[in-house]
Design a protein around this motif. Sequence first.
Motif, mmCIF file in Angstrom:
data_model
loop_
_atom_site.group_PDB
_atom_site.id
_atom_site.type_symbol
_atom_site.label_atom_id
_atom_site.label_comp_id
_atom_site.label_asym_id
_atom_site.label_seq_id
_atom_site.Cartn_x
_atom_site.Cartn_y
_atom_site.Cartn_z
ATOM 1 N N GLN A 1 4.856 -7.005 11.533
ATOM 2 C CA GLN A 1 3.602 -6.293 11.288
ATOM 3 C C GLN A 1 3.522 -6.047 9.806
ATOM 4 N N TYR A 2 2.339 -5.783 9.361
ATOM 5 C CA TYR A 2 2.138 -5.416 7.965
ATOM 6 C C TYR A 2 1.083 -4.335 7.968
ATOM 7 N N GLN A 3 1.383 -3.212 7.343
ATOM 8 C CA GLN A 3 0.370 -2.160 7.239
ATOM 9 C C GLN A 3 0.398 -1.586 5.840
ATOM 10 N N CYS A 4 -0.791 -1.467 5.271
ATOM 11 C CA CYS A 4 -0.880 -0.877 3.936
ATOM 12 C C CYS A 4 -2.019 0.132 3.936
ATOM 13 N N VAL A 5 -2.044 0.961 2.912
ATOM 14 C CA VAL A 5 -3.209 1.830 2.710
ATOM 15 C C VAL A 5 -3.778 1.516 1.331
ATOM 16 N N LEU A 6 -5.089 1.355 1.287
ATOM 17 C CA LEU A 6 -5.783 1.077 0.029
ATOM 18 C C LEU A 6 -6.623 2.303 -0.314
ATOM 19 N N PRO A 7 -6.298 2.993 -1.404
ATOM 20 C CA PRO A 7 -7.024 4.226 -1.711
ATOM 21 C C PRO A 7 -8.393 3.943 -2.328
ATOM 22 N N ILE A 8 -9.338 3.563 -1.490
ATOM 23 C CA ILE A 8 -10.692 3.291 -2.002
ATOM 24 C C ILE A 8 -11.601 4.439 -1.589
ATOM 25 N N GLU A 9 -12.665 4.605 -2.320
ATOM 26 C CA GLU A 9 -13.699 5.549 -1.856
ATOM 27 C C GLU A 9 -14.648 4.715 -0.999
ATOM 28 N N ARG A 10 -15.853 4.507 -1.508
ATOM 29 C CA ARG A 10 -16.761 3.627 -0.758
ATOM 30 C C ARG A 10 -16.741 2.206 -1.307
ATOM 31 N N ASP A 11 -15.963 1.979 -2.340
ATOM 32 C CA ASP A 11 -15.928 0.688 -2.999
ATOM 33 C C ASP A 11 -15.139 -0.309 -2.143
ATOM 34 N N THR A 12 -15.852 -1.220 -1.518
ATOM 35 C CA THR A 12 -15.175 -2.121 -0.576
ATOM 36 C C THR A 12 -14.696 -3.419 -1.235
ATOM 37 N N ARG A 13 -14.836 -3.518 -2.583
ATOM 38 C CA ARG A 13 -14.469 -4.793 -3.213
ATOM 39 C C ARG A 13 -12.997 -5.137 -3.010
ATOM 40 N N ALA B 1 1.299 -11.788 -1.785
ATOM 41 C CA ALA B 1 -0.075 -11.777 -2.340
ATOM 42 C C ALA B 1 -0.811 -10.506 -1.910
ATOM 43 N N LEU B 2 -0.647 -10.101 -0.653
ATOM 44 C CA LEU B 2 -1.314 -8.872 -0.195
ATOM 45 C C LEU B 2 -0.744 -7.663 -0.952
ATOM 46 N N ASN B 3 0.570 -7.682 -1.168
ATOM 47 C CA ASN B 3 1.188 -6.559 -1.873
ATOM 48 C C ASN B 3 0.725 -6.447 -3.325
ATOM 49 N N ALA C 1 -4.270 -1.688 -6.514
ATOM 50 C CA ALA C 1 -5.224 -0.659 -6.065
ATOM 51 C C ALA C 1 -4.581 0.734 -5.999
ATOM 52 N N GLY C 2 -3.269 0.816 -6.236
ATOM 53 C CA GLY C 2 -2.605 2.118 -6.145
ATOM 54 C C GLY C 2 -2.265 2.503 -4.718
ATOM 55 N N GLY C 3 -2.124 1.503 -3.842
ATOM 56 C CA GLY C 3 -1.809 1.787 -2.441
ATOM 57 C C GLY C 3 -0.323 1.649 -2.167
ATOM 58 N N ARG C 4 0.027 1.609 -0.890
ATOM 59 C CA ARG C 4 1.436 1.457 -0.513
ATOM 60 C C ARG C 4 1.546 0.812 0.863
ATOM 61 N N VAL C 5 2.734 0.311 1.188
ATOM 62 C CA VAL C 5 2.969 -0.271 2.513
ATOM 63 C C VAL C 5 3.748 0.733 3.371
ATOM 64 N N TYR C 6 3.687 0.510 4.688
ATOM 65 C CA TYR C 6 4.327 1.401 5.661
ATOM 66 C C TYR C 6 5.702 0.832 6.001
ATOM 67 N N ARG D 1 9.204 -0.422 -5.067
ATOM 68 C CA ARG D 1 9.509 0.594 -6.080
ATOM 69 C C ARG D 1 8.303 0.829 -6.985
ATOM 70 N N ALA D 2 7.551 -0.240 -7.272
ATOM 71 C CA ALA D 2 6.374 -0.071 -8.128
ATOM 72 C C ALA D 2 5.251 0.679 -7.405
ATOM 73 N N MET D 3 5.231 0.586 -6.073
ATOM 74 C CA MET D 3 4.166 1.253 -5.293
ATOM 75 C C MET D 3 4.465 2.721 -5.061
ATOM 76 N N GLU D 4 5.709 3.126 -5.273
ATOM 77 C CA GLU D 4 6.146 4.409 -4.757
ATOM 78 C C GLU D 4 6.602 5.383 -5.851
ATOM 79 N N PRO D 5 5.638 6.046 -6.521
ATOM 80 C CA PRO D 5 6.024 6.986 -7.588
ATOM 81 C C PRO D 5 6.861 8.155 -7.079
#
Length: 423
Positions: free
Chosen positions: A292-304, A362-364, A370-375, A388-392
């Motif tokens: 499985q692959y799960q990430c979160v993308l911290p977007i507002e309404r910007d769907t680009r 590529a997804l990562n 985008a400043g997101g992270r994976v689960y 490590r780069a995703m996780e401050p």
Amino acid sequence: MERASENFEAATASAALSRGLGRSYGDASLPASPADVVANSRRADRILGFDPGSGVLRAEAGLSLRDLNRVFLRRGWASPVSPGTQYVTLGGMVASDVHGGNHHVAGTFGEHVRSLRMRVADGRVLEVSEQTEPELFRATLGGMGLTGHILEVELKMERIPSAWLYTETRRVADIDDLVETLLESSRRWPMTKTWFDSTQRGPGMGRGFAVMGRWAEAGEAPPQPPLLRERLSVPPLPIGLVNALTVSVFNKLWFHSQSRPRAAIAHPQAFFWPLDGLLHWNRLYGPRGFAQYQCVLPIERDTRVVRRFFAIMTRRGCPSPVSVIKDCGAEGRGLLSFPKPGISIALDVPLRGERTQALVDALNEIVLEAGGRVYMAKDVLTRGTHFRAMEPRLPHFLEVRRKWDPERRLRSALSVRLLGDDV
Ligand SMILES: Cc1cc2nc3c(=O)[nH]c(=O)nc-3n(C[C@H](O)[C@H](O)[C@H](O)COP(=O)(O)OP(=O)(O)OC[C@H]3O[C@@H](n4cnc5c(N)ncnc54)[C@H](O)[C@@H]3O)c2cc1C
């Protein structure tokens, strides 16, 4: 070596890791080396106490969500947070700090945990909470078993008006509609999720349907409590049935089956744990298996950014029948908890060697930008450098881990891959 015992406390002595029902998709509950002892909690499943006045429950860490539901749903209580399967233990839910379709209102499971009884790396058994050991407590929520063995969990259950769900389903036409529908329905509904067709390209990319729900009021629900159904079982298969063609056909049929908006009273299993109806469903992917692959993308309404993510996913071929988008709420208090405000995307990724690694890389890159992270509970292919780069928050987690386990006695295959532990 795996050590399972009703006396889970004894089983954890000298163990390098604990494991529940093994429902994390990747390597989180696998040993770092064959010589390591893994303590299995599944026989330690006693309910130790419940106060119907406050809803506070104490149970051993190996109690499964399914057994909890069997006892409590019919009595008007539910776990405040449910992941997409009931075959998880309380210990696993804490260690992954799991989230559910109500994340935007309820937060993660850890938000409802009061206290933990734990064996830490030096062998001591401690009661750990915000009051006694706040840093260890927070590092353990979502800490993937790397801060200690969870022996008992005390949590606050949710009072529910019935054990059935009132749901509404409606189609979404594309990515913009999908994201807008999620954000809009999250304001009005305590539970939301969307399924999308991961094979659809072009203008209809992101089409699917949204399901909104709440616990049904007693007057709306059938008078009898729902039965947790018996399951069909998939036998071992010589080849996988999940490929670009079958998923494309399945997704089309599934999408068209939801042609009209619909309101319904739903069985909790159908709403929360649809895959539990088919035992060994993972065998559909054949001997090569899937991740499985799960990430979160911290977007507002910007769907680009979601569009770019989907474009890579469809271009590189990711025939995922189970593709879910969720609107995440606030970040949990766990130092490495997965969710944060934004859009979470979960996909099944059939394993195809280097091709799959390249897809995840590529997804990562997009997630990172985008400043997101994976689960971590659903990951097996993310590289340590990306993680490590995703996780401050990682340095803080490592500092707490160093304090409680300076020799890194507690470790897993995941901690070797992502945190650079020795094998
Ligand atoms: C079909 C399906 C749907 C899912 N849906 C969701 C979802 O909606 N949301 C979500 O958040 N997750 C979801 N998950 C992931 C799942 O909820 C987590 O992986 C959960 O942690 C699995 O629990 P487990 O008891 O099987 O733990 P395991 O897989 O056995 O272990 C998971 C982690 O917890 C640690 N651990 C387990 N028990 C203990 C213990 N007693 N003490 C210390 N550490 C321990 C392990 O070391 C490991 O790092 C889903 C998984 C499946 C298979």
